[in-house]
Design a protein around this motif. Structure first.
Motif, PDB file in Angstrom:
ATOM      1  N   GLN C 477       0.834  -1.208   0.000  1.00  0.00           N
ATOM      2  CA  GLN C 477       0.000   0.000   0.000  1.00  0.00           C
ATOM      3  C   GLN C 477       0.864   1.250   0.000  1.00  0.00           C
ATOM      4  O   GLN C 477       0.552   2.224  -0.666  1.00  0.00           O
ATOM      5  CB  GLN C 477      -0.958  -0.004   1.195  1.00  0.00           C
ATOM      6  CG  GLN C 477      -2.208  -0.831   0.899  1.00  0.00           C
ATOM      7  CD  GLN C 477      -3.083  -1.031   2.106  1.00  0.00           C
ATOM      8  OE1 GLN C 477      -2.584  -1.260   3.203  1.00  0.00           O
ATOM      9  NE2 GLN C 477      -4.394  -0.952   1.916  1.00  0.00           N
ATOM     10  N   LYS C 478       1.948   1.209   0.759  1.00  0.00           N
ATOM     11  CA  LYS C 478       2.824   2.367   0.848  1.00  0.00           C
ATOM     12  C   LYS C 478       3.596   2.571  -0.461  1.00  0.00           C
ATOM     13  O   LYS C 478       3.660   3.665  -0.979  1.00  0.00           O
ATOM     14  CB  LYS C 478       3.817   2.148   2.000  1.00  0.00           C
ATOM     15  CG  LYS C 478       3.857   3.319   2.955  1.00  0.00           C
ATOM     16  CD  LYS C 478       4.794   3.066   4.133  1.00  0.00           C
ATOM     17  CE  LYS C 478       4.857   1.611   4.507  1.00  0.00           C
ATOM     18  NZ  LYS C 478       5.713   1.250   5.586  1.00  0.00           N
ATOM     19  N   ASP C 479       4.172   1.489  -0.965  1.00  0.00           N
ATOM     20  CA  ASP C 479       5.128   1.620  -2.065  1.00  0.00           C
ATOM     21  C   ASP C 479       4.505   1.690  -3.444  1.00  0.00           C
ATOM     22  O   ASP C 479       5.053   2.307  -4.345  1.00  0.00           O
ATOM     23  CB  ASP C 479       6.099   0.425  -2.087  1.00  0.00           C
ATOM     24  CG  ASP C 479       7.014   0.413  -0.874  1.00  0.00           C
ATOM     25  OD1 ASP C 479       6.937   1.364  -0.067  1.00  0.00           O
ATOM     26  OD2 ASP C 479       7.785  -0.549  -0.741  1.00  0.00           O
ATOM     27  N   ASP C 483       0.232   3.389  -8.025  1.00  0.00           N
ATOM     28  CA  ASP C 483       0.378   3.031  -9.438  1.00  0.00           C
ATOM     29  C   ASP C 483      -0.819   2.247  -9.970  1.00  0.00           C
ATOM     30  O   ASP C 483      -0.985   2.113 -11.174  1.00  0.00           O
ATOM     31  CB  ASP C 483       1.602   2.116  -9.648  1.00  0.00           C
ATOM     32  CG  ASP C 483       2.864   2.739  -9.095  1.00  0.00           C
ATOM     33  OD1 ASP C 483       2.844   3.962  -8.830  1.00  0.00           O
ATOM     34  OD2 ASP C 483       3.847   2.002  -8.910  1.00  0.00           O
ATOM     35  N   PHE C 484      -1.581   1.682  -9.067  1.00  0.00           N
ATOM     36  CA  PHE C 484      -2.611   0.740  -9.504  1.00  0.00           C
ATOM     37  C   PHE C 484      -4.025   1.288  -9.356  1.00  0.00           C
ATOM     38  O   PHE C 484      -4.988   0.541  -9.375  1.00  0.00           O
ATOM     39  CB  PHE C 484      -2.470  -0.578  -8.756  1.00  0.00           C
ATOM     40  CG  PHE C 484      -1.110  -1.222  -8.944  1.00  0.00           C
ATOM     41  CD1 PHE C 484      -0.563  -1.326 -10.217  1.00  0.00           C
ATOM     42  CD2 PHE C 484      -0.396  -1.700  -7.868  1.00  0.00           C
ATOM     43  CE1 PHE C 484       0.687  -1.909 -10.410  1.00  0.00           C
ATOM     44  CE2 PHE C 484       0.852  -2.288  -8.047  1.00  0.00           C
ATOM     45  CZ  PHE C 484       1.398  -2.391  -9.313  1.00  0.00           C
ATOM     46  N   PRO C 534      -4.799  -5.546  -1.289  1.00  0.00           N
ATOM     47  CA  PRO C 534      -5.363  -4.524  -0.420  1.00  0.00           C
ATOM     48  C   PRO C 534      -5.806  -3.316  -1.236  1.00  0.00           C
ATOM     49  O   PRO C 534      -5.222  -3.035  -2.282  1.00  0.00           O
ATOM     50  CB  PRO C 534      -4.177  -4.159   0.480  1.00  0.00           C
ATOM     51  CG  PRO C 534      -2.969  -4.417  -0.366  1.00  0.00           C
ATOM     52  CD  PRO C 534      -3.334  -5.621  -1.189  1.00  0.00           C
ATOM     53  N   LEU C 535      -6.810  -2.607  -0.771  1.00  0.00           N
ATOM     54  CA  LEU C 535      -7.283  -1.441  -1.505  1.00  0.00           C
ATOM     55  C   LEU C 535      -6.289  -0.291  -1.369  1.00  0.00           C
ATOM     56  O   LEU C 535      -5.677  -0.119  -0.323  1.00  0.00           O
ATOM     57  CB  LEU C 535      -8.638  -0.990  -0.942  1.00  0.00           C
ATOM     58  CG  LEU C 535      -9.874  -1.756  -1.413  1.00  0.00           C
ATOM     59  CD1 LEU C 535     -11.095  -1.291  -0.624  1.00  0.00           C
ATOM     60  CD2 LEU C 535     -10.116  -1.590  -2.904  1.00  0.00           C
ATOM     61  N   PRO C 536      -6.133   0.490  -2.420  1.00  0.00           N
ATOM     62  CA  PRO C 536      -5.314   1.706  -2.320  1.00  0.00           C
ATOM     63  C   PRO C 536      -6.093   2.774  -1.568  1.00  0.00           C
ATOM     64  O   PRO C 536      -6.705   3.655  -2.168  1.00  0.00           O
ATOM     65  CB  PRO C 536      -5.069   2.087  -3.783  1.00  0.00           C
ATOM     66  CG  PRO C 536      -6.098   1.379  -4.573  1.00  0.00           C
ATOM     67  CD  PRO C 536      -6.668   0.267  -3.761  1.00  0.00           C
TER      68      PRO C 536
END
Ligand SMILES: Cc1ncc(C[n+]2csc(CCOP(=O)(O)OP(=O)(O)O)c2C)c(N)n1
Ligand SMILES: Cc1ncc(C[n+]2csc(CCOP(=O)(O)OP(=O)(O)O)c2C)c(N)n1
Ligand code: SF4
Ligand code: SF4
Ligand SMILES: [Mg+2]
Ligand SMILES: [Mg+2]
Lengths: 297, 600, 600, 297
Positions: C477-479, C483-484, C534-536
């Protein structure tokens, strides 16, 4: 064969649903042999359940006017086991394809043999996956005589460079699992198939009938001609109660026997034992949950 | 001898730790039995090693003069038979706790406030066995285990100032058929343990619960046993299953009892086959159930969906265990909620239900079978390791309250060649012909189908039939959901300071925490959900409106109930969740309640 | 001859309906090919019967001078080869639509505004075949199918005023090796269809797209093909699978191509075995993938969970299909989201990703393989029947943008007898030794375990290791989450009137609806999620804050994405969902947007 | 046996983890025979993977210092297939119980035979479910001689009124599936077992060794004494390459043969074919995705 008065005819078993198989599909022949065998045995459609998995062949229950159960891929046998074990008064017929029965559902076979319930399992073996359009099946065959896949390997849609896996031999496996009735039919020999199915339906215990049922749409190798050439009748003098002889016949090196290959007469059935148990327990005072709780006071 | 101080209490928690297979559990069970015979209510908890043999086991029994909600928290007495056990499970003692340890094995480092009572339990037991050997020669005696558990029992009973007579009687009954010598040895062992404590007791303070007078007899049963008995009461006709910890006991119980009730049980070759058998037997007209745990439930996903689509009633009791995949098979968790609710591809209707206490296991099994019959779909009944192995003293259920639902059979005029098994009705529920019914023949199928059961794929048909199937859940929400959302209202007026929404085996420990909060002036309401899918939305909304703030405590890693609630209800909530293999204790839940209340 | 009116258009939708196996699809594919050769961009859609043979098929091709987002809605031209097909799929025509029907077979009831152009396609084709038979005797000719599809193609091309030369060339190439006679017959058939239309055309208005000049060549590919090619580009080393509609094509494609890239493919005995093989091959160091659909995904649940717990990278491409259970295998749906996200017992980390367009199928497969390697867990890549069989014209992907992630190998100093495969690191990610690595031996296991991999069940260990595993998702989620989560911002200032959050194959049709809304003055932003679990969260929250109101449209029955969002984000949203086996059309989505905007 | 210089000894294969089996468990004997056979074959622990399912016996990989894979219940074989098919350079040994291998995992067996990859599958057959504490398994046996469950049926925890299902015969099924090496061992005959395992590890193709490994805790019927009494050595003159003879021996009516029962030498392996394919394709110009796309222009 039964000598009871004829109440049910082939027509009694035909449902309103028209088969949706391709023209020339072997399953048509199997279906009509099944109708005839059911009539021969005077099965009451209202007391018969035809169970299947998923595949072209597994659409069959819809075409029979009895009770039907069109389950999920590969689970026809345990579904049928649940029906028969809990309702021994019903006639249970299981049908399906080679992928359904020998690939995804293959794990259930030896256990059906162990339980030996009165059921007829009719596999329409077209040596391919029909419904998903022609992939290799566990019974997909190399040209007989040489089992070496290096020689002219069949290129299925998932084996474009040729088959790399040996095919399995359902009859040998069935005998090794000690199924109490093992036979092979061929949909292009309708009378013989009818006769085999009639015997199987009358057999006490679990019966497997592997039936060659060509798929002209997806399998142009194992055509009706191929089977006609490669199959032979079980010899007159074959003793199906001789397990060793049955095994040799099933694993015949140059052809495929058609007829009844193996019989284990008098093999105990889970059902007999079950009923003995029910009778025995029926003699005891009726059980109640109230009574059960007394143990925990 | 100095004079002991027995502390009169209404609530005592005894924990026993030792090596698996060395009598720790049997000592715990004996102690629980004796406490029950003294008229006390008990609740037990045990954890096993996942090892085959060896590894630490723990048995905890809590006894109260009055209803007991949970297995307790800090132990008043710890009986430690091994050092490993002592280190692993010996924490969390009451301030003035007592450690009774086997001084043949190890000696704990003393801790302030605590009384460490060493006793050479192993040699004392051996001495009794040797004495018997001296009296009567023979193989049989030589192979007997030394009665360590009975020595421990004598000591324990004396520590809590309980009489020995019931234990003597019990030992006589239990070992009677093994011969008089063995009875003698055990009674001597009992007294040897008791005497040793009497010698050591000095002025130490020990807890003592006054024996109670029982007016009605109680049963002592576990969650698994109650599920099995509930299933029998609910009319179970067929069970197919595959062994898996901690659910196996349900199958083993029913293997014995179901045939006596005219039903059949098969140990299938795997969980897929077990559920397939259920589908078949249910179609054939029986009420059916299986029991499993996470890995087995995972394998059943495809057929759960099939049964939802083909409208086949069945019940799966999922006894949840710790950890993902094989995880921690002998530990507890509430981690399968998501899988139970969401675990089908595309969507077919099914029901998720949870048992909340040992007593409720009985009623939940009946409810589950009834719901399956009424709505003709799979019902997943959630239990868990802690609840399954928990033993409670309980009154015998009121059998007159047992109601069973029978399958809806088609009316005679609806039968015939075009019998519409999947008739699109106002409730979504349609009559189901059982094979053997003349004119009822139809094909059950997982393919999209019309009312007759014939395959069809037009958008119109897909919509109509999916609406039909899901309408059943709306009917359930309308007709019955209120029965399955139990509210413990707060005391007093106005909004509750804290509202708790939870499910499953945490009910008791939450009651305890809530009562403690009430006692400390924090008004606490509690909605305990037995029905989890479809959610009783109206009831939840009303409850939420009656509270200032909502706490959702559960034993899983991501807060699954919290997510489910948020997905379905307009709600602000505080999630408290963890998943470490062990149940909640009342204290930590109370802390959560207090912390939340202080933020109001 | 009267003078035709060709309507110059930039966008034409042609629908073909007929009996399966009678050339309808091949006619559609030929038409699509011709339109591509005219420099137009195309998008196709097809639905098959689930019957083996027979049943209605539908093929729709839409062509535009410029990017084409979806397969279109109301057809400008309907080619109806059967009456059944006409009734089943003949609705939804443009107001001035044209119905080209086979007058040998049926005649549609006329409808106002529409031009019904009857043509005896069957007899025209038969005439051409007979002509050839007259020319050249023999079995080969007798067994030839009559060229109905080529007659139809000639008619179609003439209707849209397209030149026949490219078709002639194509026919010559296609049938060349079958002999000159066959080429001749087909060219005659083409002209016979064309001439007939010319005769009938009168003053009818017909659509005409101006051929375009192409600067760069395009490829015409389907979603399934792009997934397979993306997997190859991403470094796939092993594929295990089991046939299932509509995913089989991926396996069939790779059966041919993967060995050329040095990889291996096995058709397994079932989906469980397929995923088990993936686990083995991945452990052994390969990048692995399988493709399946709902029923297969259901069977994989147990091993998905195992791979999450044992930290084994793998990719499952789930090509979603219609209906629960066997349902509607040849129709489309977005119904597997819940199962993909929540389908494990207890909890182990895994990633859910969705491809949003044919082009994206390529990149999504690469991303999925990379995510699996980076976070050492299963990745479920969602596609669906509509996307899988959709064909688009696209530029060849920019290969310089392809990045692949390699497995993190342990540093030499970390190897040895106590190599800690499951080291608890700050990112949660630990190095994975590949068998053959000296000193890297460890046992992969689904039991709870310590850093080395040895079984352990203490609450402390359970907590530590579960945190370790789930920390990987936080790292993601952090990294990378940003982008997605692709945002199409609205035009103009301030908050968007309507914000759309969606996933998967609906991207194109949503772009179309959104652009139409923008054109009508409704400012519309669109967040298309490729990463679903996981959701962004940060990206979603920022997006929500930039919109007045949120619409979540999806192709399933209960609104699964809407539920997932509500469970995880503080959000008010309007859910629009249906699940009838067919894709959205732009018009209905535009209607939803407009309705929502009017409530602002 | 190999004559290579001895680099690895039994100690090389012992891991730090101490087996957690019950005292007297047959699996101890199997483990030490396996260590010895591995040393006989000089297997490099860093190039060996031991794969298992779930059960008491399936804990074995943790006790071997090679690479290990402790999977889920019943899936050891397809996991091992994935390893071996993608990494033919690794030695792959599969271990597990009778429940794991013949019940839940039984469906994978015939397909492993069809693929005939170089793998050794060692089943510790204690005729019960050990880890879940003593339920009936597909190999749970009735007293030999009479297979009729009416006679003294064994009462397992899930069959309190006696067994109602026949047991299956793994060796017969293995031969029918044409596994290329089929043997039976007994953990109380450690030298013989070591020898069989050594042969199996050296066999080219798929090898199944069904090994009686008593469970004194849960199965008090099939004790070491029972096996000692009922087993016999495969006769000297038995020809394991004769399928019919092997089948007869496997289905011997009064006892259980110990030794190598069946061998199909030279049976093609998926792996050979696979490699031939890779070699063939390696001769072609290297494939690129860019190249692939050219087809779709
Ligand atoms: C779990 C699952 N996997 C895969 C499929 C797809 N599928 C449907 S039928 C079939 C095989 C058909 O072959 P067979 O059983 O031989 O029947 P046939 O069509 O040849 O009669 C497959 C793989 C499915 N429906 N369910
Ligand atoms: C899917 C699944 N179902 C059930 C179980 C429970 N389980 C663990 S081991 C086992 C059987 C053990 O018997 P066997 O394979 O013979 O091994 P043994 O313990 O006898 O060596 C079972 C049923 C499980 N872990 N996973
Ligand atoms: S595909 Fe083959 S099996 Fe299926 S209906 Fe057609 S001919 Fe029969
Ligand atoms: S239960 Fe049986 S198989 Fe398991 S370790 Fe103990 S003796 Fe061995
Ligand atoms: Mg087939
Ligand atoms: Mg076993």
């Amino acid at each position: 064969m039964t000598t009871a008065p004829v109440t049910f005819t082939v027509k009694s078993y035909k449902s309103d649903l028209k088969p949706i198989w391709c023209p020339g599909c072997g399953d048509y022949g199997v279906l009509s042999a099944l109708y005839k065998a059911m009539a021969n045995c005077q099965l009451d459609p209202d007391k018969t359940v035809v169970v299947s998995g998923i595949g072209c062949s597994s659409r069959l229950p819809g075409f029979v006017s009895s009770y039907g159960f069109h389950g999920v891929h590969g689970r026809a046998l345990p579904i049928a086991t649940g029906i028969k074990a809990s309702r021994p008064d019903l006639k249970v017929i299981v049908v399906g394809g080679d992928g359904d029965g020998y690939s995804i559902g293959g794990g259930h076979l030896p256990h059906a043999a162990r339980r030996n319930l009165d059921m007829t399992y009719l596999i329409m073996n077209n040596n391919t996956y029909g419904l998903t359009k022609g992939q290799v099946s566990p019974t997909s065959m190399l040209p007989l005589i040489s089992k070496n896949p290096k020689i002219d390997p069949k290129r299925w849609r998932t084996t474009p460079y040729g088959m790399v896996e040996d095919h399995l031999d359902p009859l040998a496996l069935a005998i090794a699992a000690d199924m109490s009735f093992v036979a092979r039919g061929f949909s292009y020999r309708p009378n013989q198939l009818t006769e085999i199915l009639t015997q199987a339906l009358q057999h006490k215990g679990f019966a497997l009938i592997d039936t060659f049922s060509p798929c002209p749409t997806m399998n142009q190798d194992q055509t009706d001609e191929f089977y006609k050439e490669k199959t032979f009748d079980v010899p007159e003098d074959h003793d199906p109660t001789n397990k060793g002889a049955a095994f040799s016949l099933a694993t015949h090196p140059t052809g495929y026997p058609i007829g009844v290959i193996y019989k284990h007469l008098g093999k105990p059935s889970m059902q007999d034992e079950g009923w003995v148990l029910h009778e025995r327990l029926a003699a005891e005072p009726p059980a109640t949950v109230e009574g059960l709780f007394k143990k925990y006071l | 001898m100095a004079v002991r101080t027995t502390e009169l209490t209404t609530d005592v928690t005894i924990r026993l730790v030792g090596e698996s297979g060395e009598g720790t559990i049997s000592l715990g069970e004996l102690a629980a039995r004796m406490l029950t015979m003294l008229g006390l209510e008990i609740c037990t908890f045990q954890t096993f090693p996942a090892e085959i043999k060896g590894g630490t086991v723990m048995f905890q029994v809590r006894a109260r003069a009055g209803a007991v909600y949970s297995e307790g928290d800090a132990a008043n007495i710890l009986v430690a038979l091994t050092e490993d056990g002592y280190h692993l499970m010996g924490g969390n003692l009451a301030e003035d706790g007592i450690v009774l340890y086997d001084s043949d094995v190890f000696t704990p480092t003393p801790a302030p406030g605590r009384w460490d009572l060493g006793m050479p339990i192993t040699s004392m037991a051996k001495a009794e066995k040797d004495a018997l050997k001296a009296e009567m020669e023979g193989e049989q005696v030589a192979r007997l285990p030394a009665p360590k558990n009975i020595v421990g029992l004598g000591a324990l009973l004396t520590l809590i100032d309980a009489p020995l007579t019931p234990a003597e009687q019990y030992i006589t009954d239990l070992f009677g058929r093994k011969g008089e010598g063995i009875v003698r040895m055990n009674i001597r062992a009992l007294h040897s343990g008791a005497n040793r404590v009497k010698q050591e007791i000095g002025t130490h303070r020990t807890p003592h619960i006054k024996p109670q007078e029982r007016t009605t007899p109680v049963i002592t049963v576990s969650g698994n046993q109650m599920v099995a008995m509930g299933a029998l009461a609910g009319g179970l006709g067929f069970f197919g299953g595959y062994p898996i910890t901690p659910a196996t006991e349900i199958m083993e119980f029913l293997a014995k009892e179901l045939p006596r009730f005219g039903g059949d049980l098969i140990q299938a070759e795997d969980e897929i086959a077990a559920l397939a058998m259920l589908c078949g037997a249910s179609y054939a007209g029986k009420k059916v159930m299986t029991s499993t745990s996470g890995p087995g439930l995972s394998l059943m996903v495809e057929l759960i969906n099939f049964a939802g689509q083909a409208e086949i009633p069945l019940v799966i009791c999922d006894v949840q265990r710790g950890g993902a995949s094989t995880g921690m098979p002998t530990k507890t968790s509430q981690g399968d909620l998501n899988l139970a609710v969401y675990g089908v591809h595309n969507e077919s209707p099914h029901i998720v239900f949870a048992a909340s206490s040992v007593e409720d296991c009985f009623w939940a099994a009946i409810d589950a079978l009834n719901l399956a019959e009424t709505y003709q779909c799979p019902v997943i009944l959630l239990s868990d390791q802690a609840l399954a192995t928990r033993k409670n003293t309980l009154p015998t259920p009121d059998f007159s309250a047992v109601k069973t639902v029978e399958r809806i059979k088609p009316a005679a005029e609806d039968l015939g060649p075009n019998f519409r098994r999947y008739l699109d009705t106002a409730t979504g529920i349609s009559a189901m012909a059982i094979p053997g019914t003349t004119g009822g023949a139809y094909t059950a199928t997982g393919i999209e189908h019309d009312e007759i059961g014939n395959p069809g794929y037009t958008p119109q048909l897909a919509k109509k039939m999916k609406n039909k199937r899901f309408r059943k859940l709306e009917t359930l929400q309308k007709d019955q959901a209120a029965d399955f959302a139990h509210v413990y209202p707060h005391k007093g007026e106005g909004l509750a300071d804290v509202g708790i929404i939870a499910f499953g085996s945490t009910e008791g420990v939450l009651r305890e925490a809530a009562e403690r909060a009430e006692a400390e002036g924090i008004s606490t309401a509690h909605l305990h959900l037995r029905l989890l899918s479809p959610l009783p939305l109206a009831q939840i909304e009303a409850f939420v409106a009656s509270c200032k703030t909502i706490l959702v405590p559960e034993l899983n890693y991501t807060g699954q109930l919290a997510g489910l609630l948020r997905a379905n209800v307009d709600i602000k909530l505080h999630a408290y969740h963890k998943d470490e293999g062990v149940p909640f204790v009342a204290r930590e839940l109370f802390d959560q309640i207090r912390a939340l209340a202080s933020q109001n």
